[in-house]
Design a protein around this motif. Structure first.
Motif, mmCIF file in Angstrom:
data_model
loop_
_atom_site.group_PDB
_atom_site.id
_atom_site.type_symbol
_atom_site.label_atom_id
_atom_site.label_comp_id
_atom_site.label_asym_id
_atom_site.label_seq_id
_atom_site.Cartn_x
_atom_site.Cartn_y
_atom_site.Cartn_z
ATOM 1 N N ARG A 212 -3.774 -13.035 6.227
ATOM 2 C CA ARG A 212 -3.946 -11.579 6.289
ATOM 3 C C ARG A 212 -3.114 -10.886 5.217
ATOM 4 N N SER A 213 -1.867 -11.334 5.037
ATOM 5 C CA SER A 213 -1.011 -10.718 4.023
ATOM 6 C C SER A 213 -1.549 -10.986 2.621
ATOM 7 N N ALA A 214 -2.078 -12.207 2.402
ATOM 8 C CA ALA A 214 -2.668 -12.527 1.097
ATOM 9 C C ALA A 214 -3.878 -11.645 0.831
ATOM 10 N N LYS A 215 -4.666 -11.422 1.858
ATOM 11 C CA LYS A 215 -5.849 -10.574 1.714
ATOM 12 C C LYS A 215 -5.451 -9.149 1.358
ATOM 13 N N ILE A 216 -4.457 -8.627 2.060
ATOM 14 C CA ILE A 216 -3.989 -7.254 1.804
ATOM 15 C C ILE A 216 -3.419 -7.139 0.394
ATOM 16 N N MET A 217 -2.615 -8.135 0.001
ATOM 17 C CA MET A 217 -2.033 -8.117 -1.342
ATOM 18 C C MET A 217 -3.117 -8.163 -2.415
ATOM 19 N N HIS A 218 -4.132 -8.975 -2.186
ATOM 20 C CA HIS A 218 -5.209 -9.095 -3.164
ATOM 21 C C HIS A 218 -6.016 -7.804 -3.249
ATOM 22 N N LEU A 219 -6.232 -7.160 -2.121
ATOM 23 C CA LEU A 219 -6.932 -5.878 -2.111
ATOM 24 C C LEU A 219 -6.132 -4.824 -2.865
ATOM 25 N N CYS A 220 -4.815 -4.804 -2.621
ATOM 26 C CA CYS A 220 -3.949 -3.825 -3.301
ATOM 27 C C CYS A 220 -3.915 -4.070 -4.807
ATOM 28 N N SER A 221 -3.854 -5.336 -5.208
ATOM 29 C CA SER A 221 -3.829 -5.640 -6.638
ATOM 30 C C SER A 221 -5.150 -5.262 -7.297
ATOM 31 N N SER A 222 -6.237 -5.380 -6.555
ATOM 32 C CA SER A 222 -7.538 -4.971 -7.088
ATOM 33 C C SER A 222 -7.581 -3.472 -7.330
ATOM 34 N N VAL A 223 -7.006 -2.719 -6.395
ATOM 35 C CA VAL A 223 -6.930 -1.261 -6.556
ATOM 36 C C VAL A 223 -6.058 -0.909 -7.754
ATOM 37 N N ILE A 224 -4.943 -1.632 -7.927
ATOM 38 C CA ILE A 224 -4.061 -1.396 -9.071
ATOM 39 C C ILE A 224 -4.804 -1.638 -10.376
ATOM 40 N N PHE A 225 -5.603 -2.697 -10.414
ATOM 41 C CA PHE A 225 -6.381 -2.994 -11.615
ATOM 42 C C PHE A 225 -7.393 -1.888 -11.897
ATOM 43 N N LEU A 226 -8.015 -1.379 -10.851
ATOM 44 C CA LEU A 226 -8.960 -0.274 -11.003
ATOM 45 C C LEU A 226 -8.254 0.978 -11.522
ATOM 46 N N ILE A 227 -7.099 1.296 -10.943
ATOM 47 C CA ILE A 227 -6.336 2.468 -11.383
ATOM 48 C C ILE A 227 -5.884 2.313 -12.828
ATOM 49 N N ALA A 228 -5.466 1.088 -13.187
ATOM 50 C CA ALA A 228 -5.053 0.834 -14.571
ATOM 51 C C ALA A 228 -6.208 1.095 -15.533
ATOM 52 N N GLY A 229 -7.407 0.681 -15.146
ATOM 53 C CA GLY A 229 -8.578 0.947 -15.986
ATOM 54 C C GLY A 229 -8.845 2.433 -16.142
ATOM 55 N N LEU A 230 -8.705 3.179 -15.062
ATOM 56 C CA LEU A 230 -8.900 4.628 -15.123
ATOM 57 C C LEU A 230 -7.843 5.295 -16.001
ATOM 58 N N LEU A 231 -6.605 4.819 -15.907
ATOM 59 C CA LEU A 231 -5.533 5.391 -16.725
ATOM 60 C C LEU A 231 -5.792 5.166 -18.213
#
Length: 201
Positions: free
Chosen positions: A15-34
């Motif tokens: 569960r923690s790995a899943k949450i971390m992976h989801l959060c990192s995916s959002v970070i990657f998306l935000i980085a692309g937008l920036l």
């Protein structure tokens, strides 16, 4: 019996790995937008390197952690150990020498996109074997990622402005990683049900 069904994963770790992976995916998306929102190319050289470097390190670390989490299907994280090491090393290089590596950024993002697209293609194939009903959507996502990486390489080769497309490619990676993780990563409760069904056959 398939070894995937013999190993009982730790649900808290998965569960923690899943949450971390989801959060990192959002970070990657935000980085692309920036990257897409940076006003000038001069600022982009430095800013883009730092943003992509941090995002690459984060998604690399979470991928390595996910690889050892032993989720039910072992699909979403099965190639993340090698990819995670690559992402971490690349991120460190981008942060250490951001000004001296401006040419590397489009290449780095295209490589990340193509590698992730290849990884998702493998997940789709394995998902079909496991009986995951929407494996074809994972395959379609992989094709979109690969196409984004190829377009970025072509634009960079012809010395065109690739700033916006780099952001698009990173955004695609972030979105595809997010939904693929949501769909393919299962925790122990579902694993136990499937294990019981396999044993009852």
């Amino acid at each position: 019996m398939n070894e995937h069904f013999d190993v009982k994963p730790n649900s808290a770790v998965v569960r923690s790995a899943k949450i971390m992976h989801l959060c990192s995916s959002v970070i990657f998306l935000i980085a692309g937008l920036l990257i897409m929102l940076v006003p000038t190319f001069e600022e982009f050289d430095f800013f883009g390197m730092i943003v992509v470097g941090i995002a690459s390190i984060v998604i690399g670390i979470t991928g390595i952690y996910g690889y050892f989490s032993n989720d039910m299907y072992r699909l979403a994280f099965q190639s993340d150990f090698a990819l995670g090491i690559f992402n971490v090393i690349l991120g460190i290089l981008l942060i250490i020498k951001p000004i001296q590596l401006p040419v590397l950024l489009p290449t780095a993002i295209s490589i990340l996109t193509l590698l992730d697209g290849g990884n998702k293609s493998q997940i789709a194939i394995e998902g079909q074997r496991f009986g995951i009903h929407k494996w074809y959507l994972v395959a379609l996502s992989a094709l979109i990622e690969i196409a984004a990486g190829v377009v970025l390489i072509v634009l960079a080769y012809y010395d065109m402005d690739v700033r916006v497309w780099m952001g698009v490619a990173m955004g695609v990676v972030g979105v595809v990683n997010f939904w693929t993780t949501m769909y393919t990563v299962r925790v122990r409760e579902n694993h136990q049900i499937l294990t019981n069904k396999k044993r009852g056959q």
